[in-house]
Design a protein around this motif. Structure first.
Motif, short mmCIF file in Angstrom:
data_model
loop_
_atom_site.label_atom_id
_atom_site.label_comp_id
_atom_site.label_asym_id
_atom_site.label_seq_id
_atom_site.Cartn_x
_atom_site.Cartn_y
_atom_site.Cartn_z
N LYS A 1 3.08 -6.14 4.42
CA LYS A 1 2.35 -4.67 4.38
C LYS A 1 3.57 -3.95 4.37
O LYS A 1 4.47 -3.86 4.53
CB LYS A 1 1.30 -4.23 5.15
CG LYS A 1 -0.19 -5.03 5.32
CD LYS A 1 -0.90 -4.49 4.33
CE LYS A 1 -2.12 -5.33 4.43
NZ LYS A 1 -2.76 -4.96 3.51
N ASN B 1 -0.31 -5.59 -1.40
CA ASN B 1 -0.37 -4.63 -1.12
C ASN B 1 -1.47 -3.50 -2.12
O ASN B 1 -1.14 -2.22 -2.65
CB ASN B 1 0.81 -4.12 -1.39
CG ASN B 1 1.36 -4.00 0.22
OD1 ASN B 1 0.96 -3.25 1.29
ND2 ASN B 1 2.40 -5.42 0.18
N GLU C 1 -0.30 3.34 4.03
CA GLU C 1 -0.33 4.33 4.93
C GLU C 1 -0.39 5.44 4.89
O GLU C 1 -0.56 6.92 4.19
CB GLU C 1 -0.31 3.37 5.94
CG GLU C 1 -1.49 2.04 6.35
CD GLU C 1 -0.83 1.59 7.57
OE1 GLU C 1 0.22 1.01 7.30
OE2 GLU C 1 -1.25 2.00 9.06
N LEU D 1 -4.29 -2.48 -4.46
CA LEU D 1 -4.86 -0.95 -4.41
C LEU D 1 -6.48 -1.61 -4.81
O LEU D 1 -6.56 -2.31 -5.56
CB LEU D 1 -5.31 -0.11 -5.40
CG LEU D 1 -4.44 0.83 -4.97
CD1 LEU D 1 -4.27 2.06 -6.70
CD2 LEU D 1 -3.70 2.06 -4.55
N LYS E 1 -9.42 1.53 0.21
CA LYS E 1 -8.14 1.89 -0.44
C LYS E 1 -7.80 3.51 -1.12
O LYS E 1 -9.37 3.29 -1.54
CB LYS E 1 -7.51 1.14 -0.23
CG LYS E 1 -6.81 -0.56 -0.26
CD LYS E 1 -6.50 -0.45 0.93
CE LYS E 1 -6.81 -1.54 1.61
NZ LYS E 1 -5.78 -1.17 3.10
N GLU E 2 -6.96 4.27 -1.19
CA GLU E 2 -7.54 5.48 -1.50
C GLU E 2 -5.62 5.39 -2.04
O GLU E 2 -4.43 5.14 -1.71
CB GLU E 2 -7.68 6.51 -0.61
CG GLU E 2 -6.72 6.58 0.26
CD GLU E 2 -6.84 7.39 1.17
OE1 GLU E 2 -8.31 7.96 1.35
OE2 GLU E 2 -6.40 8.14 1.74
N ALA F 1 -1.39 0.20 -1.94
CA ALA F 1 -2.17 1.37 -1.14
C ALA F 1 -1.24 1.63 -0.15
O ALA F 1 -0.50 0.56 0.58
CB ALA F 1 -3.57 0.51 -0.61
#
Lengths: 714, 157
Positions: free
Chosen positions: A283, A373, A320, A375, A379-380, A318
């Motif tokens: 990630k 990873n 964090e 989208l 997720k955003e 996505a």
């Protein structure tokens, strides 16, 4: 969905369709420009050649401007004509007109411009590395998250660079202007994407001197690709000024060299991407992107390109903890402007190349890193816009399947150990937000009009132009299919600012997505209101009611809110998605890449006319691969390009076999299409070279010279 | 000079500067605006015409070189059976986008169809390599010419 042929194909083939230079007028003058052949300096004197009688020529300088010497743009900082200080090579100093084309050219070529030279920034790298050159607003997207200690994460930091790209529409920029003294009206006919932009330019340059300005497009528009979004404003303004001063019609047609030298290009970029990736979960935990564009000498519409660039900078991933910063840099080169993709191709080149660099560092394949990873629902985006569909992942899976990616990935590894000519396979993802960014469509407030005639013909009045994308065929098709009306009884009237309401510019993949959807909704409302089953029968029975006009306004979605201050919210209501695989062979003897195959899977929603949609993808992909492989306009040590001899686009011998599939076409909304095929192929090509050679070059185009230089370095 | 030549199967003559480009003569003196100027240096092929049956870029041909020769433009080709066949194929595939380069492609494709006509992709690519198209990515142009080659073969059977 049905196969409808383009109404304009046959007349374009047999030569009867008129492009701007095919129009003439009695008593016509030809227009031309004297432009600066230096980068920065103060004008001292203009010496006209003695062997010509100057009185034969109509000449306009900034002093002849009756209104304001500022071209209307998102950022109003560019003059139509130089006053004292030349800010960039190619900046127009004088407009000149004469009845004889040849004499006009000789006269302009022999004018001497004396100037006092000033320091200039002409090198892209120099421009983009110097923080003192920043101008305009700095954009930031902040999506912070506390991810704790990063010491166990894989740190990757690279800088990605892309060059200028020339739109190279086959029809050069051209305008014809006439002044009606009695009506005090300026009429301009031209090859352009945005008739209402040109109208506002005319209103600016003439001020209160005229009562009205009318802008119409020529029948044919020989390509645009963004290049005819804002530069036509300048050509129209100066040509109209010449028509006003001379009292005669004036036609200005740029020759190829002038068009290449003075018009807008794609912004060169320098994008620094820094990531922290978990070596166990794969990630990407943290992403910092510093996105820089060379705006040229003036900002013009660059702030909007910058905005789209930062909003596409994290591509389909996505993360964090994500921070994206975007800045414009100043140089003494012509203002860079719109080009298909509008900031997104630069953004995607950086992040999609970076993903492959990270994968190489982790020792995993590029597909796995993308898959981990990508989208998806839950997720955003970095703007906090939630993801509402898994269509990007569907594109990825489909392209892997149809290209047989995994098998080839293994096979080519072995092949390359045993063979001199290498094989490579590269992957990329793409996305493009349809329509104007953020609240743009709300502010634009587009208007459309339909007229149902006495014979039940439907005439569509919109300002959106057909520059080859087939928009007028497709718009008419959307209207007639909605009420099952015969296609040959529906048409878009040639855009004219006196007849059509302002449905906005022909840009931003918005014509079918925004204007087409408005037209479809309007004709459905008309059907409901009048209560007909068959329009022809209804019109026959109610002759007295026709012709009848219907209008509508854009209705924004109240849920789609974007905060322009904080860059939070819904940046684009509907995204188009794509995944791409490029296969190449590479010959280490000549340092040449051969394009073999290019697989594309796209979700553009409904494909109203699948063949037209396919044509858009084919054309966009080839433009993008040209940008990745051979096209550049200026580079230190190479100088500026002069024409098609040294600006090398892909020919029929260079293109790969193209495979295109559309998925999720059952979506009732046709989403943006025009730009996405330009956005994603270049990094897939670059990644294929990395796969073939183990060498990741973070800059395009991948010319043999650049490959040679990079390999020498290693 | 007094220039005499055969234009689209008709004898024509005009008084002209011997250095005037054939492109300008066609567009300005004969109003044949199907032949387009794009690059002006023989690279793009938008101004392609047939000169004594062979494709040339008319921006690089001066009047004097057309003397007593046969010139065929896209307008002339559009009237010929193989020209009509090509136009039908370009239309059916929805190949045409902006269309500015297409009269040139029509001339180059016609030359190939008339003189070779084998439905062979590599040969077609080579035959069209002197024409630049910025809109289509060439794919549908190949498809159209391929379709025309097949139809011509069927007609000849």
């Amino acid at each position: 969905m049905k196969k409808v042929r383009k109404f304009d194909a046959v007349p374009k083939l047999n030569g009867s369709y008129k492009f701007l230079d095919d129009y003439t007028r009695p008593n016509l003058l030809y227009g031309g420009f004297l432009y600066a052949k230096f980068h920065h300096g103060k004008l001292k004197q203009i010496k006209f050649p003695k062997k010509f009688s100057k009185d034969e020529f109509t000449i306009v300088s900034y002093k002849d401007i009756l209104g304001e010497n500022i071209v209307p743009e998102p950022e109003n900082d560019q003059p139509f004509l130089v006053e004292q200080e030349v800010m960039h090579y190619g900046q127009i100093i004088l407009g000149i007109a004469h009845p004889n084309k040849k004499k006009l050219k000789q006269f302009i070529d022999n004018i001497e411009v004396e100037y006092e030279e000033m320091p200039a920034i002409t090198d892209i790298e120099e421009c983009l590395s110097d923080e003192n050159n920043v101008f305009g607003r700095v954009l930031e997207i902040k999506h912070p998250a506390e991810i704790g200690n990063t010491s166990h994460l894989i740190h990757t930091k690279r800088i990605y660079r892309t060059p200028h790209q020339e739109q190279a529409y086959l029809e050069t920029q051209a305008m014809l202007a006439e002044y009606d003294k009695e009506k005090k009206e300026i009429f301009v006919l031209g090859t352009m994407q945005c008739p209402f932009f040109v109208k506002s330019a005319l209103d600016a340059i003439f001020g209160d001197t005229i009562h009205n300005s009318v802008v119409e497009t020529s029948e044919g528009i020989g390509g645009g690709f963004g290049g005819k979004e804002d530069f036509p404003n300048i050509i129209a303004g100066i040509t109209a000024l010449l028509a006003y001063k001379s009292g005669r019609p004036v036609k200005t047609v740029l020759d190829r060299e002038d068009d290449i030298q003075i018009t807008t290009k794609r912004h060169p970029s320098r994008v620094e991407v820094e990531s922290y990736t978990d070596p166990i979960t794969h990630k990407i935990r943290k992403l910092n992107i510093d996105y820089r564009l060379d705006a040229g000498a003036f900002q013009t519409l660059s702030p909007v390109v910058l905005s789209r660039g930062v909003l596409h900078a994290s591509s389909g991933y996505a993360v964090e903890d994500c921070y994206i910063k975007g800045r414009l840099f100043r140089s003494n080169t012509p203002s860079n402007g719109a080009f298909r993709g509008f900031g997104a191709p630069q953004a995607l080149f950086a992040i999609e190349s970076h993903i492959d660099n990270v994968a190489a560092q982790l020792g995993i394949d590029p597909y796995t890193l993308r898959k981990k990873n990508i989208l998806k629902i839950g997720k955003e985006f970095p703007t906090s816009q939630p993801i509402i569909e898994n269509h990007l992942e569907d594109c990825l899976e489909k392209v892997i399947e149809i290209s047989d990616y995994h098998e080839k990935y293994r096979e080519y590894k072995q092949w390359n150990l045993e063979h001199k000519v290498k094989k490579g396979i590269g992957l990329s993802l793409g996305l493009h937000g349809g329509g104007y960014t953020g609240n743009g469509e709300k502010i634009l407030n587009s208007k459309i009009k339909l007229v149902i005639e006495k014979n039940a013909d439907i005439n569509i009045y919109v300002a959106n132009t057909d520059m080859g994308q087939g928009a007028h065929t497709t718009l008419a098709q959307m209207v007639d299919e909605a009420i099952e009306h015969p296609h040959n009884k529906t048409r878009v009237v040639i855009p004219n600012t006196n007849k059509a309401p302002n449905s906005g510019p022909t840009v931003a993949s918005r014509t079918i997505y925004i204007v087409g959807n408005m037209l479809r909704n309007l004709i459905k409302e008309v059907k409901k209101e009048l209560g007909f089953d068959n329009l022809e029968t209804y019109v026959k029975a109610h002759q007295a009611d026709f012709p009848r006009e219907f209008r509508s306004l854009f209705k924004p979605d109240p849920q789609a809110i974007f905060d322009d201050e904080t860059y939070k919210g819904v940046a684009y209501k509907d995204y188009s998605w794509a995944a791409c695989v490029v296969e190449i062979t590479y010959d280490p003897t000549t340092y040449e890449i051969n394009l073999e195959k290019c697989w594309n899977v796209l979700d553009i929603g409904e494909t109203v006319n699948p063949e037209i949609a396919r044509g858009q993808v084919e054309g966009g992909v080839v433009q993008a691969l040209g940008w990745g492989l051979s096209e550049f306009f200026y580079k230190k040590g190479f100088g500026r390009k002069q024409g098609f001899t040294d600006y090398t686009m892909l020919t029929s011998r260079d293109i790969p076999e193209l495979n295109i599939e559309f998925i999720h076409t059952d979506n009732p909304i046709p989403k943006g299409l025009g730009e996405i095929p330009m956005d994603y192929p270049a990094p897939a090509l670059r990644n294929a070279f990395l796969n073939a050679t183990g060498v990741g070059i973070d800059e395009i185009p991948l010319t043999p010279e650049k490959i040679f230089a990079n390999l020498e370095e290693k | 000079m007094k220039l005499e030549f055969i234009l689209n199967d008709k004898a024509v003559s005009l008084e002209v500067d011997p250095m005037k480009r054939l492109l300008d003569i066609l567009r300005e003196d004969f109003g044949l605006t199907g032949t387009k100027e794009s690059c002006g240096e023989g690279e793009c092929g938008a101004c392609t015409v047939l000169l004594d049956g062979k494709p040339v870029t008319s921006c690089l041909v001066n009047a004097v070189h057309a003397e007593n020769k046969q010139v065929v433009t896209s307008e002339g080709i559009a009237q010929k059976p193989l020209g009509k066949l090509l136009i039908a194929c370009f239309d059916e595939t929805n190949a045409v986008q902006c269309g500015f380069c297409f009269p040139g492609f029509l001339v180059s494709s016609y030359y190939y169809l008339k003189n070779d006509g084998e439905p062979n992709l590599e040969k077609i690519k080579t035959a069209l390599s002197g024409n630049i198209c910025r809109c289509t990515g060439y794919q549908k142009i190949f498809d159209s010419v391929m379709m025309a080659c097949h139809r011509k073969q069927e007609q000849e059977k």
